[in-house]
Enzyme design. Structure first.
Site, short mmCIF file in Angstrom:
data_model
loop_
_atom_site.label_atom_id
_atom_site.label_comp_id
_atom_site.label_asym_id
_atom_site.label_seq_id
_atom_site.Cartn_x
_atom_site.Cartn_y
_atom_site.Cartn_z
N ASN A 13 6.86 -16.73 -14.50
CA ASN A 13 7.06 -17.08 -13.09
C ASN A 13 5.88 -17.95 -12.66
O ASN A 13 4.77 -17.44 -12.50
CB ASN A 13 7.12 -15.80 -12.24
CG ASN A 13 7.16 -16.10 -10.76
OD1 ASN A 13 7.45 -17.22 -10.35
ND2 ASN A 13 6.87 -15.09 -9.94
N LYS A 15 5.39 -19.30 -9.88
CA LYS A 15 5.15 -19.21 -8.43
C LYS A 15 5.01 -20.62 -7.85
O LYS A 15 5.61 -21.54 -8.38
CB LYS A 15 3.91 -18.35 -8.15
CG LYS A 15 3.93 -17.02 -8.92
CD LYS A 15 2.97 -16.02 -8.36
CE LYS A 15 2.84 -14.85 -9.30
NZ LYS A 15 2.42 -13.64 -8.64
N HIS A 100 11.70 -11.07 -5.56
CA HIS A 100 10.30 -10.92 -5.98
C HIS A 100 9.51 -10.29 -4.83
O HIS A 100 9.81 -10.54 -3.66
CB HIS A 100 9.72 -12.29 -6.36
CG HIS A 100 8.40 -12.20 -7.03
ND1 HIS A 100 7.23 -12.00 -6.34
CD2 HIS A 100 8.05 -12.23 -8.34
CE1 HIS A 100 6.22 -11.94 -7.19
NE2 HIS A 100 6.69 -12.08 -8.42
N GLU A 102 6.83 -10.98 -3.55
CA GLU A 102 6.27 -11.95 -2.60
C GLU A 102 7.33 -12.41 -1.61
O GLU A 102 7.02 -12.74 -0.46
CB GLU A 102 5.64 -13.13 -3.37
CG GLU A 102 4.36 -12.68 -4.07
CD GLU A 102 4.02 -13.43 -5.36
OE1 GLU A 102 4.58 -14.51 -5.60
OE2 GLU A 102 3.19 -12.90 -6.13
N GLU A 171 8.21 -4.41 -11.34
CA GLU A 171 6.91 -5.00 -11.05
C GLU A 171 6.21 -4.19 -9.97
O GLU A 171 6.46 -4.39 -8.77
CB GLU A 171 7.09 -6.44 -10.55
CG GLU A 171 7.75 -7.36 -11.54
CD GLU A 171 7.37 -8.82 -11.29
OE1 GLU A 171 6.78 -9.42 -12.19
OE2 GLU A 171 7.63 -9.32 -10.20
N GLY A 177 -0.80 -9.87 -10.03
CA GLY A 177 -1.93 -10.75 -9.72
C GLY A 177 -3.25 -10.03 -9.55
O GLY A 177 -4.23 -10.63 -9.11
N SER A 213 0.40 -8.38 -14.17
CA SER A 213 -0.84 -8.61 -14.93
C SER A 213 -0.65 -8.46 -16.44
O SER A 213 -1.54 -7.95 -17.13
CB SER A 213 -1.96 -7.70 -14.41
OG SER A 213 -2.27 -8.02 -13.07
#
Ligand code: PEP
Length: 249
Positions: A13, A15, A100, A102, A171, A177, A213
């Site tokens: 991904n 992003k 996702h 985010e 996730e 991250g 991560s």
């Protein structure tokens, strides 16, 4: 199982990163690495919409598939700024990320909207990667299973017959991250819970990948867990060398 017998989904991904020049370098590095060290695993990269034409031109006929990072829940029409499933399909996408963390966090996407996006993707023959996971606060409150059940429910309610091609990405939000991956044991435990939910819904074969991560150092231990069917990789997918280390793990 050895890697030669088992096909994992290894997904990057990007992003909101990349440029025409940097994408070209990254993909050339990946393709060169795969030529030197062919793999049975399926690689997929998820790029911003504006780069999908570039991916189509550079990856058609290669071992790497590509997808969009989101899609509209609508078919077409007066939805300024939205991009439809049919549009991304025209650029050779076979995959799309949906829900996702985010998108959930910064764009207030609800479980119901995300389920509508999954349905829209499947309707157009795209394989949706449904992202689910608990926040740090939910993790600390030991609410992981409750949260995952809530996030999965509206998608599983679409019915097993409608979910051919679905992939789940577990996730944990606190691992994304952060440089702090879930331990293999914890990931294995949660994947088993997701597997049980899938089985209950008649969706036993749906792959479940881990994200948060993942890098070349921790991928092998995560993949050793039963039902960790691959990885969704953010930061480490922006480096060809690091992503290839995960492929080799
Ligand atoms: C992600 O963006 O889905 C992700 C898992 O990111 P990272 O690998 O950087 O934690």
């Amino acid at each position: 199982m050895s890697s030669s017998q088992y096909t994992r989904l290894l997904m990057g991904n990007w992003k909101m990163n990349g440029s025409l020049a940097s994408n070209q370098t990254l993909l050339a590095g990946l393709l060169e690495g795969l030529e030197q060290q062919p793999t049975n695993h399926q690689l997929v990269v998820f790029a911003p919409y504006v780069f999908l034409a570039q991916l189509q031109s550079l990856l058609t006929g290669s071992a790497i598939q590509w997808g969009a990072q989101d899609l509209s829940a609508h078919e077409q029409g007066a939805y300024t700024g939205e991009v439809s499933a049919a549009m991304v399909s025209e650029f050779g996408c076979q995959w799309v990320l949906v829900g996702h963390s985010e998108r959930r966090q910064h764009f207030a996407e609800s479980d119901a909207l995300i389920a509508a996006k999954v349905a829209q993707a499947l309707h157009h023959g795209l394989r949706p990667v449904l992202c689910v996971g608990e926040t740090q606060a939910e993790y600390e409150a030991q609410q992981t299973e409750q949260v995952l059940a809530r996030q999965l429910a509206p998608v599983l309610a679409l019915g097993a017959g409608q979910l051919q091609g679905l992939v789940i990405a577990y996730e944990p939000v606190w691992a994304i991250g952060s440089g702090r991956s879930a331990s293999p044991e914890y990931a294995g435990q949660v994947h088993a819970f997701i597997d049980a939910q899938l089985q209950q819904a008649g969706c036993a074969g749906v792959p479940v990948v881990y994200g948060g991560s993942v890098n070349g150092d921790n991928a092998g231990a995560l993949f050793a867990q039963p039902r960790v069917d691959g990885a969704l990789v953010g930061g480490a997918s922006l480096s060809a060398d690091e992503f290839l280390r995960i492929v080799a793990a």
